[in-house]
Motif scaffolding. Structure first.
Motif, short mmCIF file in Angstrom:
data_model
loop_
_atom_site.label_atom_id
_atom_site.label_comp_id
_atom_site.label_asym_id
_atom_site.label_seq_id
_atom_site.Cartn_x
_atom_site.Cartn_y
_atom_site.Cartn_z
N VAL A 126 0.84 -1.22 0.00
CA VAL A 126 0.00 0.00 0.00
C VAL A 126 0.86 1.26 0.00
O VAL A 126 0.42 2.31 -0.49
N SER A 127 2.10 1.16 0.51
CA SER A 127 2.97 2.36 0.49
C SER A 127 3.41 2.68 -0.94
O SER A 127 3.89 3.78 -1.21
N LEU A 128 3.25 1.70 -1.84
CA LEU A 128 3.59 1.93 -3.25
C LEU A 128 2.32 2.20 -4.07
O LEU A 128 2.36 2.29 -5.30
N GLY A 129 1.20 2.27 -3.38
CA GLY A 129 -0.06 2.56 -4.07
C GLY A 129 -0.68 1.36 -4.75
O GLY A 129 -1.47 1.51 -5.68
N ALA B 226 -1.46 -6.07 -2.30
CA ALA B 226 -0.63 -7.27 -2.47
C ALA B 226 -1.03 -7.93 -3.78
O ALA B 226 -2.19 -7.84 -4.19
N GLY B 227 -0.06 -8.59 -4.43
CA GLY B 227 -0.37 -9.16 -5.75
C GLY B 227 0.00 -10.62 -5.92
O GLY B 227 -0.37 -11.24 -6.91
N PHE B 228 0.75 -11.17 -4.95
CA PHE B 228 1.18 -12.56 -5.09
C PHE B 228 0.57 -13.42 -3.98
O PHE B 228 1.18 -14.37 -3.50
N GLY B 229 -0.65 -13.08 -3.53
CA GLY B 229 -1.36 -13.95 -2.59
C GLY B 229 -1.40 -13.46 -1.14
O GLY B 229 -2.00 -14.10 -0.30
N GLY B 230 -0.76 -12.33 -0.85
CA GLY B 230 -0.64 -11.88 0.54
C GLY B 230 -1.97 -11.58 1.22
O GLY B 230 -2.15 -11.86 2.41
N SER B 231 -2.92 -11.03 0.46
CA SER B 231 -4.20 -10.68 1.08
C SER B 231 -5.00 -11.93 1.43
O SER B 231 -5.96 -11.86 2.19
N MET C 217 -4.94 -7.75 8.56
CA MET C 217 -5.42 -6.42 8.14
C MET C 217 -4.47 -5.34 8.62
O MET C 217 -4.11 -4.43 7.88
N GLU C 218 -4.06 -5.45 9.88
CA GLU C 218 -3.13 -4.43 10.42
C GLU C 218 -1.88 -4.35 9.55
O GLU C 218 -1.44 -3.27 9.15
N MET C 219 -1.32 -5.52 9.24
CA MET C 219 -0.08 -5.52 8.44
C MET C 219 -0.32 -5.02 7.02
O MET C 219 0.48 -4.27 6.47
N LEU C 220 -1.43 -5.43 6.44
CA LEU C 220 -1.68 -5.11 5.02
C LEU C 220 -2.04 -3.64 4.80
O LEU C 220 -1.71 -3.08 3.76
N VAL C 221 -2.72 -3.02 5.76
CA VAL C 221 -3.10 -1.62 5.54
C VAL C 221 -2.10 -0.63 6.12
O VAL C 221 -2.08 0.54 5.73
#
Ligand code: CAA
Length: 259
Positions: free
Chosen positions: A137-140, A143-148, A161-165
């Motif tokens: 998210v810091s790059l706008g 996640a794209g390789f399964g992280g979410s 959620m905490e980590m991802l946002v």
């Protein structure tokens, strides 16, 4: 043993492969070529009937993998980005569904695509300097390789959620507390500990180990009734193998089983 540029695939002991992401100058960032090579390497391991355990690690002392290659991604068009994501997801799924145990040896930063690669392994050993995070998210981007999807399954929805946002990283000890990492070791011992675990696994019945992996991987996305029915079926199947008769006879004869 092969012509890869960005990865190293080697048999470090009989029946044990080690796959190293090898672009240390960019902290082992995953560009498209690296994903393509990873795909080919996984296929080599998948088709070697003698392979019993795969270890996955990163080159150097700083990073496992610091993510997808931001330099290469920067100019992607939407459909190109989607294709890159799909290629990596298919590759990581192939790794996850390899019929032998895959141990991630996280020797430093495992960020974005690196955390996602680690989470596609069956379990993770980390070095003391390891750091896990999904800073996309810091790059706008998401996640794209399964992280979410894999992160909530491993650490629970709220922590994921905490980590991802927020992009907050977990150090090795916190990652262990949260269930992302099984054990933390000094960096110099990481490979040795991975190998030690591989040797423990190899002592067991190879078919039973493979079927166990299949049960855990396939079962987690089924309802309990169907998952348990699959367990009964594969348990029954074990009784058609020499392994079962040898394993149980050895126990009753008070000797070690020869698989
Ligand atoms: N892609 C491309 N290059 C990368 C990279 C990446 N993901 N991560 C590091 N590098 C490169 C740096 O650009 C730098 O190259 P130069 O020497 O040519 O400048 C080199 O590796 C060393 O990195 P730093 O100088 O930044 O090292 P540092 O110690 O100061 O910082 C770090 C280390 C905190 C890991 C930092 O490099 C960093 O934040 N990297 C990016 C992490 C990231 O955002 N990952 C997610 C990527 S997006 C993704 O993965 C999407 C997805 O889900 C598919």
């Amino acid at each position: 043993m092969n012509n890869f540029e960005n990865i190293i695939l080697e048999q470090i002991e009989s029946q044990v492969y080690c796959l190293t992401i090898n672009r240390p100058k960019v902290l082992n960032a995953l560009n498209q070529q690296t994903i393509t090579e990873l795909q080919a390497a996984i296929q080599i391991v998948a088709t070697d009937a003698s392979a019993r355990v795969l270890l996955v690690t990163g080159s150097g002392e700083k990073a496992f993998v610091a993510g997808a290659d931001i330099k290469q991604m920067q100019a992607l068009a939407p459909l190109e980005a989607k294709a890159f994501s799909e290629q990596a997801l298919a590759t990581f799924r192939r790794l996850e569904m390899l019929d032998i145990p895959v141990i991630g040896l996280v020797n430093g930063f495992a960020l974005g695509g690196g955390c996602e690669l680690a989470m596609s392994c069956d379990f993770i050993f980390a070095s003391e300097n390891a750091k896990f995070g999904q800073p996309e998210v810091s790059l706008g981007v998401t996640a794209g390789f399964g992280g979410s999807q894999r992160l909530p399954r491993l650490v629970g929805r709220a922590m994921a959620m905490e980590m991802l946002v927020s992009g907050r990283m977990l150090d090795a000890q916190e990652a262990k507390q949260r269930g992302l990492v099984n054990h933390v070791y000094p960096q110099a011992e990481l490979l040795e500990q991975g190998l030690k675990m591989a040797k423990k696994i190899i002592k067991n019945g190879p078919v039973a180990v493979k079927l166990t992996k299949e049960l855990v991987q396939r079962g987690q996305d089924l309802d309990l009734e169907n998952a348990c029915a699959m367990e009964s079926n594969l348990f029954g199947l074990c009784f058609a193998t020499d392994e079962q008769s040898e394993g149980m006879s050895a126990f009753l004869d008070k000797r070690s089983a020869k698989f």
